[in-house]
Structures are given as structure tokens and as C-alpha cells.
Design a protein around this motif. Structure first.
Motif, mmCIF file in Angstrom:
data_model
loop_
_atom_site.group_PDB
_atom_site.id
_atom_site.type_symbol
_atom_site.label_atom_id
_atom_site.label_comp_id
_atom_site.label_asym_id
_atom_site.label_seq_id
_atom_site.Cartn_x
_atom_site.Cartn_y
_atom_site.Cartn_z
ATOM 1 N N THR A 10 29.729 39.519 49.904
ATOM 2 C CA THR A 10 30.341 38.207 49.769
ATOM 3 C C THR A 10 31.626 38.315 48.957
ATOM 4 O OG1 THR A 10 28.214 37.085 49.885
ATOM 5 C CG2 THR A 10 30.049 35.863 48.888
ATOM 6 N N ASN A 55 34.548 35.926 47.203
ATOM 7 C CA ASN A 55 34.963 34.581 46.816
ATOM 8 C C ASN A 55 36.490 34.540 46.766
ATOM 9 O OD1 ASN A 55 32.271 33.878 46.504
ATOM 10 N ND2 ASN A 55 32.255 34.431 44.331
ATOM 11 N N SER A 73 39.107 26.783 45.249
ATOM 12 C CA SER A 73 38.223 27.525 46.134
ATOM 13 C C SER A 73 38.556 27.258 47.594
ATOM 14 C CB SER A 73 36.762 27.139 45.862
ATOM 15 O OG SER A 73 35.912 27.716 46.835
ATOM 16 N N SER A 74 38.437 28.303 48.415
ATOM 17 C CA SER A 74 38.661 28.146 49.853
ATOM 18 C C SER A 74 37.624 27.214 50.481
ATOM 19 C CB SER A 74 38.620 29.511 50.542
ATOM 20 O OG SER A 74 37.380 30.163 50.299
ATOM 21 N N LEU A 75 36.505 26.991 49.797
ATOM 22 C CA LEU A 75 35.507 26.047 50.302
ATOM 23 C C LEU A 75 36.047 24.627 50.316
ATOM 24 C CD1 LEU A 75 32.323 27.413 48.469
ATOM 25 C CD2 LEU A 75 33.136 27.939 50.783
ATOM 26 N N GLU A 83 38.928 24.124 53.840
ATOM 27 C CA GLU A 83 38.509 24.477 55.204
ATOM 28 C C GLU A 83 38.446 25.980 55.418
ATOM 29 O OE1 GLU A 83 40.731 22.317 58.141
ATOM 30 O OE2 GLU A 83 40.712 20.469 56.978
ATOM 31 N N ASN A 84 37.972 26.695 54.405
ATOM 32 C CA ASN A 84 37.719 28.142 54.488
ATOM 33 C C ASN A 84 38.987 28.962 54.713
ATOM 34 O OD1 ASN A 84 34.899 26.924 55.985
ATOM 35 N ND2 ASN A 84 34.677 28.326 54.261
ATOM 36 N N GLY A 115 42.026 33.538 56.458
ATOM 37 C CA GLY A 115 40.649 33.050 56.444
ATOM 38 C C GLY A 115 39.845 33.652 55.312
ATOM 39 N N ASP A 116 38.804 32.937 54.877
ATOM 40 C CA ASP A 116 37.945 33.466 53.827
ATOM 41 C C ASP A 116 36.729 34.171 54.439
ATOM 42 O OD1 ASP A 116 36.181 31.488 54.634
ATOM 43 O OD2 ASP A 116 36.144 30.419 52.727
ATOM 44 N N SER A 156 33.796 33.211 55.038
ATOM 45 C CA SER A 156 32.972 32.418 55.955
ATOM 46 C C SER A 156 33.759 31.853 57.129
ATOM 47 C CB SER A 156 32.308 31.269 55.184
ATOM 48 O OG SER A 156 31.511 31.752 54.127
ATOM 49 N N HIS A 157 35.024 32.202 57.257
ATOM 50 C CA HIS A 157 35.817 31.641 58.348
ATOM 51 C C HIS A 157 35.267 32.122 59.699
ATOM 52 C CE1 HIS A 157 39.275 30.584 60.874
ATOM 53 N NE2 HIS A 157 39.577 29.724 59.920
ATOM 54 N N ASP A 164 37.933 35.943 59.427
ATOM 55 C CA ASP A 164 37.238 36.164 58.164
ATOM 56 C C ASP A 164 37.743 37.432 57.461
ATOM 57 O OD1 ASP A 164 36.118 37.435 60.429
ATOM 58 O OD2 ASP A 164 34.365 38.013 59.249
#
Length: 461
Positions: free
Chosen positions: A47, A49, A296-298, A301-302, A437-438, A440-441, A445
Motif C-alpha cells: 500500500t 499513501n 490525501s488522494s482519497l 478522486e484518487n 493516479g494513486d 487505488s486508481h 495506479d
């Protein structure tokens, strides 16, 4: 035994250089030589972040590129650029006292080829007279991007930029206020001392000019050549006629001469503003110290954002030290970071930075060091792999083995995190964005591929 050792070493090196699509793959080495075989594990499921970090203030004085415009991206991030600069007096002029007549006052600008935004749209701009002395910070002797000097309430000229028009790609001639032009003409006509005294002219009479985007311009930022002592520097010209056959007669107020080897007091106001209705719950513009803010990318939109001088992407790898315990005795053989630009945010290679830099930073984004290539003192840059046939499959790769090896062996709290930076040159600034993208994209990703050698037979599959 020496032969067996070299064979074993060769196999480790070969397998460490391979890439695989599976999330975790094990390779058993040396089962014919030792009772506890070595295993190479490749995993890309850690993971990551990711955060957008905003930089509030930075130097923009002494620029040889002036920027003007406004651009709003699809996430509500608004970039505003205004250029400020001073001009020198024209000095003494020779005008025919009886026949010379004022025609017009114009500002001549040369485009330097840089643009950011939608170049197919016509963008509108305004020219203002600065009515406050343009000067540097008295302590640090620079002008920051956040500084705006007071300007006239109404513009003294307006113009449009259409980069689809060949006639607009090289230079612009902008008509300015006839009232101001007539005043300058009259001063030259009577040989006013103001037009020969540099300090008197710039500090007490004509402080300078500012170019700003019109309110309806939200699509384009463009670059103006401001190279000192150049024929393509901005210049204000008073055109006149004197009943002769000569055409385009004028006297000129050129861009300020060199101060400290540059046109030092030419600078750019550059700021980002954020639509909080789109960036959920963000307090990114109201933090006590924006240099320490991370979004945060959350919340976006990721995706995260990079923009020269303004926005960086922070990458945290919270699980890396835990792998030391999970895998037993072993070592990181290779670590590769893969970053993918967001599909639909670029259409050609020139719209992506050729290189990206990674810095090591602490928990408060304070700089510690650069990322260096394995076994060298060379700064590690991200390599752009551009797919000309399928641009959406383009990506950057970084070898971050040195960093991961250090954190992997660290049994205490993580020492540093990564800060991804787009190129920025204070002399020739840019505001181009890179959106990535992060973890979770769904399409673009970010991934970290780890190749780990281990002597623990109980590794789970």
C-alpha cells in the motif's frame, strides 16, 4: 566451491532484473547446494499513501519568462498568473516642434513559445499601470510569487491571444491608453527631465506595467520573452507622425536594464486556488504553514498533482519495515517505483515532463536529501517511457533501491518519505501540471515492485 558460488550469484542477478505481472512470485535457488534454499520474492501489492503538497511562497523575481493567464483544471484547481515589470525612460528625443503629432501608445510583446492549457481557445488579457513602486523584499532581496503591487482600477489596454493564429504566435502589438500616450508624447516634446532620469521616472512617475488574465479567461497561460537587453523584450512605444514620408516613427520605453545581471524586478505573481466544493473537506488554503500541508488522494478522486514550483506529490510506504519480520532473514535486491500519468490529461509527449526528481523528506515535508542512483552519487531521475501508439499506457520508472534498503533494515519508526517534484526553473518558470493516479486508481495506479531475497522456507505463497 568457487564455481558454485559464481553460478549462484549469476542466477540471483538475472532473476532480480526480471519483471512479472503476478502480485507475488517465489523462486527457489540453491536447493542442490544448501539445505535452506534462497528465494527471490517479487511483490507489487504494498500500500502506498499519496498526497498533494502545496508550496506557498517561492522566488519569481529576475525571470526571463513572464507568465500571464488563468487555468482551471477538472478538479477545480485554479492557477492564476500575472506578470509585473518596469520599463526604462526613453531618454532625450528629437521631435519636429511644429509638425510632430501623437498617433498611439502601444505595448510590444514577444511570445517565447510556452503555453499551458487549451490552445484552441481565444484567451483575453488586460494591461494595467502599476501605481505602487515595484521593489524587492528588503531582507531577502527577492520578490515572491505571492506579491501583488497596486495597479490602476481600470485596464489601460486589452488584448486577445489566439495560438491557432500564425500571426499571434510570434509577437503582439497592444494599443494602450491614448491619454497616457499623449502625456508621454507631450513630456518628450518639451524634453522633460523625467524621461531622462531613471530613478525619477520609475519610482515617482511610471512604476511599471502588469499583465493579467481577464475574468472570462480560464483556459490558458502563456509565456512572454523577457530576456534582458534583447530585441524581443517587452517595450512600450509612443508612435507619432511629423508630415514626412517616414512611417512607424516612435520613441521607446524598453524593459528595465540589467540589475544584478538580470532584469531583476520583472517577476510573476503565481497562485493556486482550490474549489472546496470539489476538493472535499480541504483546508489546504487556510493552514498556518502551507509548506506542511498534505491533501490525501482519497479526497481528490484518487489522484495527486505535480506543478512546477506549486504542487508536489508526497509518497509514504507505511509497510516497508514490516517486511523485514514477515520474510525473515533476507535483503532487498531491487525496488522499482512505477508512476502513471492520468489518462486524458495529455495527448502528446511534450505535455509530460521528461524528468521528475524525488527528494527525501521528513514527516513535516522538510528536505533531507535527494534520491541517488544505486552505487553512485548521481541524482536519480524518473525515466519517462512514452508509448506513441497507446499514449495512455505511458509511465515513469524510478529505481529507489537505496531508499527501500535503508527503510527495510530500519527496525524503528520510518525515517523518511518521498516527495515527487516536477521540473521548475525560476528564470523560465512554468505552471504545467502532471496528474497521476494513486494506489487505488482503477486505471493509472502507482505501484512499487519489490524483489526480495530470503532464506526463510516458511514464506507464504
Amino acid at each position: 566451491m568457487k564455481v558454485k558460488y559464481y553460478v549462484y550469484l549469476l542466477l540471483v542477478v538475472i532473476l532480480a532484473g526480471c519483471e512479472f505481472d503476478n502480485s507475488t512470485i517465489n523462486y527457489t535457488l540453491g536447493s542442490d547446494f544448501v539445505s535452506a534454499p534462497a528465494t527471490i520474492v517479487m511483490t507489487d501489492t504494498l500500500t502506498l499513501n499519496t498526497y498533494t503538497t502545496v508550496i506557498d511562497t517561492f522566488k519569481t523575481s529576475g525571470a526571463t519568462r513572464l507568465l500571464a493567464g488563468r487555468f482551471v483544471n477538472q478538479y477545480g484547481f485554479e492557477t492564476v498568473c500575472e506578470s509585473y515589470f518596469r520599463v526604462d525612460p526613453c531618454g532625450s528625443t528629437t521631435l519636429h516642434k511644429r509638425s510632430a503629432q501623437f498617433d498611439s501608445l502601444c505595448l510590444v510583446l514577444y511570445l517565447d513559445g510556452y503555453s499551458f492549457g487549451d490552445t484552441t481557445q481565444i484567451a483575453n488579457f488586460e494591461v494595467y499601470r502599476v501605481i505602487e513602486e515595484i521593489k524587492e523584499d528588503p531582507y531577502k532581496e527577492i520578490i515572491y510569487n505571492t506579491k501583488q503591487f497596486k495597479s490602476s482600477e481600470s485596464p489601460i489596454g486589452t488584448f486577445s491571444v489566439n495560438l491557432e493564429d500564425d500571426d499571434c504566435r510570434d509577437s503582439l502589438v497592444i494599443r494602450l491608453s491614448d491619454e497616457l500616450g499623449q502625456t508621454l508624447f507631450n513630456m518628450a516634446f518639451v524634453d522633460s527631465i523625467i524621461l531622462s532620469d531613471f530613478n525619477l521616472f520609475k519610482e515617482e512617475y511610471f512604476n511599471g506595467l502588469s499583465i493579467k488574465p481577464a475574468l472570462d479567461n480560464s483556459t490558458l497561460v502563456f509565456g512572454i520573452d523577457a530576456s534582458p537587453n534583447s530585441s524581443k523584450s517587452p517595450a512600450m512605444r509612443v508612435y507619432y507622425s511629423d508630415n514626412t514620408i517616414a512611417r512607424d516613427q516612435y520613441f521607446e520605453f524598453p524593459l528595465e536594464e540589467n540589475i544584478r545581471e538580470t532584469n531583476f524586478l520583472a517577476y510573476n505573481y503565481i497562485r493556486n486556488f482550490f474549489d472546496k466544493s470539489i476538493v472535499a473537506g480541504s483546508n489546504i488554503t487556510s493552514a498556518d504553514n502551507p509548506n506542511r500541508v498534505k491533501l490525501s488522494s482519497l479526497e481528490t478522486e484518487n489522484v495527486t498533482f505535480l506543478q512546477g514550483g506549486l504542487m508536489y506529490t508526497r509518497i509514504e510506504i507505511p509497510q516497508i519495515s514490516e517486511y523485514h519480520y514477515a520474510l525473515g532473514v533476507g535483503a532487498i535486491v531491487k525496488a522499482e517505483l512505477i508512476i502513471k500519468p492520468l489518462e486524458g490529461t495529455f495527448s502528446e509527449k511534450s505535455q509530460l515532463p521528461e524528468q521528475l526528481v524525488i527528494n527525501l523528506v521528513d514527516s513535516r515535508n522538510y528536505f533531507y536529501d535527494r534520491m541517488y542512483a544505486v552505487g553512485t552519487e548521481d541524482v536519480e531521475y524518473g525515466v519517462l517511457h512514452y508509448n506513441f501508439e497507446f499514449p495512455s499506457e505511458s509511465y515513469y520508472t524510478y529505481d529507489i533501491t537505496n531508499f527501500i534498503q535503508t527503510e527495510y533494515r530500519n527496525t524503528y519508526d520510518q525515517l523518511y518519505d518521498l516527495l515527487l517534484i516536477a521540473p521548475y526553473d525560476a528564470v523560465k518558470p512554468n505552471v504545467s501540471q502532471l496528474i497521476i493516479g494513486d494506489f487505488s486508481h482503477p486505471k493509472n495506479d502507482i505501484k512499487l515492485k519489490l524483489y526480495i531475497s530470503s532464506y526463510n522456507n516458511s514464506i507464504s505463497q
